[in-house]
Scaffold this motif. Structure first.
Motif, PDB file in Angstrom:
ATOM      1  N   ARG A   1     -12.954   7.405  45.382  1.00  0.00           N
ATOM      2  CA  ARG A   1     -13.663   7.258  46.647  1.00  0.00           C
ATOM      3  C   ARG A   1     -12.822   6.371  47.566  1.00  0.00           C
ATOM      4  O   ARG A   1     -12.287   5.353  47.118  1.00  0.00           O
ATOM      5  CB  ARG A   1     -15.027   6.591  46.429  1.00  0.00           C
ATOM      6  CG  ARG A   1     -16.016   7.451  45.649  1.00  0.00           C
ATOM      7  CD  ARG A   1     -17.114   6.596  45.053  1.00  0.00           C
ATOM      8  NE  ARG A   1     -18.210   7.388  44.534  1.00  0.00           N
ATOM      9  CZ  ARG A   1     -18.289   7.826  43.278  1.00  0.00           C
ATOM     10  NH1 ARG A   1     -17.333   7.559  42.400  1.00  0.00           N
ATOM     11  NH2 ARG A   1     -19.348   8.535  42.887  1.00  0.00           N
TER      12      ARG A   1
ATOM     13  N   LEU B   1     -17.391   6.023  54.743  1.00  0.00           N
ATOM     14  CA  LEU B   1     -16.897   6.727  53.550  1.00  0.00           C
ATOM     15  C   LEU B   1     -15.990   7.858  54.031  1.00  0.00           C
ATOM     16  O   LEU B   1     -16.447   8.795  54.684  1.00  0.00           O
ATOM     17  CB  LEU B   1     -18.072   7.285  52.739  1.00  0.00           C
ATOM     18  CG  LEU B   1     -17.724   8.192  51.552  1.00  0.00           C
ATOM     19  CD1 LEU B   1     -16.801   7.496  50.559  1.00  0.00           C
ATOM     20  CD2 LEU B   1     -18.997   8.661  50.848  1.00  0.00           C
TER      21      LEU B   1
ATOM     22  N   SER C   1     -14.809   3.953  41.554  1.00  0.00           N
ATOM     23  CA  SER C   1     -16.182   3.623  41.960  1.00  0.00           C
ATOM     24  C   SER C   1     -16.233   2.167  42.417  1.00  0.00           C
ATOM     25  O   SER C   1     -15.297   1.395  42.171  1.00  0.00           O
ATOM     26  CB  SER C   1     -17.153   3.862  40.807  1.00  0.00           C
ATOM     27  OG  SER C   1     -16.819   3.029  39.715  1.00  0.00           O
TER      28      SER C   1
ATOM     29  N   GLY D   1     -21.472   8.964  47.355  1.00  0.00           N
ATOM     30  CA  GLY D   1     -21.508   7.547  47.735  1.00  0.00           C
ATOM     31  C   GLY D   1     -22.801   7.245  48.466  1.00  0.00           C
ATOM     32  O   GLY D   1     -22.961   7.653  49.607  1.00  0.00           O
TER      33      GLY D   1
END
Lengths: 255, 255
Positions: A102, A233, A184, A42
């Protein structure tokens, strides 16, 4: 890896200041004498943090994996970047392209006083927010949609169709956490989602306004881009397996 | 008040550097033109943080309470100190002497990698800790005891007998939180408790060793003083009522 994005221009190497990528590539050079490109899952923007970033690189030198972890952590000092775990990757593994999930967290501090302890790590919204209304509006955004209204105008992705698997709005004391998961994301997508849901929390927008913003496929119709500070993240998964768990496994040769 | 203790020499005004007390007294001066002494509930040491510190001062100038809160917050900038709530105190109120309960949290980060995001806010212990054993040893310390083994040799208190109401050991992901509550504490007491329980967590000390350290009434028999970074004053109560809740009440005249 875990890092504090505050002092960096972002993940990506740039001439304008220190980047996480450059710090890592320098650490790999100190370890192996090789100039490599480190790729990550990321590519976080300036000021965005990570608790579960994953990156990979290829070196010719033969090193024990424990030596790699230790040496990179050592050479990264005094940067606020640490390697939590390292493992030998299977052939063909790519931190970015092999990632299947993610998860980001966006933290809003909803109280009158600005943060003293969480400065740079939350978005300060100095009014009460209606968390229930935010959660209801968030449900409109979950699933597969054209998120053209929710991406930076400089976003390079060919398609703006994405599948949002998770968008939870959770009160956590004085903070509100948005937990967002997808295979994503578009550029700035989570920050625009946060900026938009904040409008709902303030009572200025309804759930129907959010649905209309999504349907418009027009960046000017969604809310503001929330500041980078609140974004982190949290986790990257590969085929459903969490790399952020940090438990090393024997690599499987997929060739 | 909430503050990040990192950049300060501690609560107390000193010639050696910036203190939280001096920053507040300067802010009160900017508000009222009066040089006052600000008194607090817990005189935190250098590097120790607060989420629920309480302080009081007396000024002659008549100000609306909302103006006091806003002006002090404004004049404290850019210090990492914020006023969460302000209220008019009852006559005779003293932030320190009227306090009936103080609760601290001590945060240990138990993982191999040092902290990147929580740097300065946790004590990094790079080995796994046995939380269950720590909890069992903590139980030995709860109650009324002579805590002479658990105070700084420079502690000024006449008596070292204190009543520990609460000492919980809680795993929180990679962190271990010690939540400690009492009417009042000795100097460095929480940090020595943390340093001692950490010895138990490592398996180097048993519950019986902790009981023996307590019985010895000798500072050299307890564990090390844990660093200030992990310590945070969470809450102060007055007659059971939490001031950290921040909900203003009409003051009661106790004279």
């Amino acid at each position: 890896m875990e890092y504090d994005g505050g002092p960096f221009v972002g993940w990506q190497r740039q001439d304008t200041g220190p980047s996480i990528q450059a710090a890592l590539e320098d650490a790999v050079f100190a370890l192996s004498g090789e100039r490599v490109h480190v790729q990550c899952a990321g590519r976080t923007d300036a000021g965005v943090h990570a608790r579960g970033q994953v990156a990979h690189f290829d070196i010719a030198a033969e090193k024990r994996i424990e030596e790699v972890r230790g040496a990179i952590t050592f050479h990264l000092k005094p940067n606020p970047i640490v390697v939590i775990a390292a493992e030998l990757a299977p052939k063909g593994f790519h931190a970015r392209f092999s990632a299947t999930y993610r998860r980001y967290r966006y933290r809003i501090l909803s109280r009158r006083s600005p943060p003293a302890l969480e400065r740079g790590h939350v978005w300060h919204v100095p009014v009460p927010l209606d968390v229930e209304a935010m959660g209801e509006a968030a449900a409109v955004l979950v699933g597969t949609h054209d998120f053209n209204s929710f991406r930076s105008t400089s976003c390079q992705a060919k398609s703006s169709v994405k599948t949002l698997e998770e968008l939870s709005v959770i009160r956590c004391g004085e903070e509100i956490h948005l937990d967002v998961g997808a295979r994503s994301f578009l550029h700035n997508q989570v920050r625009i989602l946060a900026g938009t849901l904040q409008m709902v929390g303030r009572g200025q927008w309804s759930r129907a306004d959010v649905a209309a913003a999504l349907a418009a496929r027009d960046r000017t119709r969604a809310g503001p881009t929330a500041p980078p500070d609140g974004l982190c993240l949290m986790e990257v998964r590969y085929d459903g397996r969490s790399e952020a768990d940090g438990d090393a496994e024997e690599p499987v040769d997929e060739d």
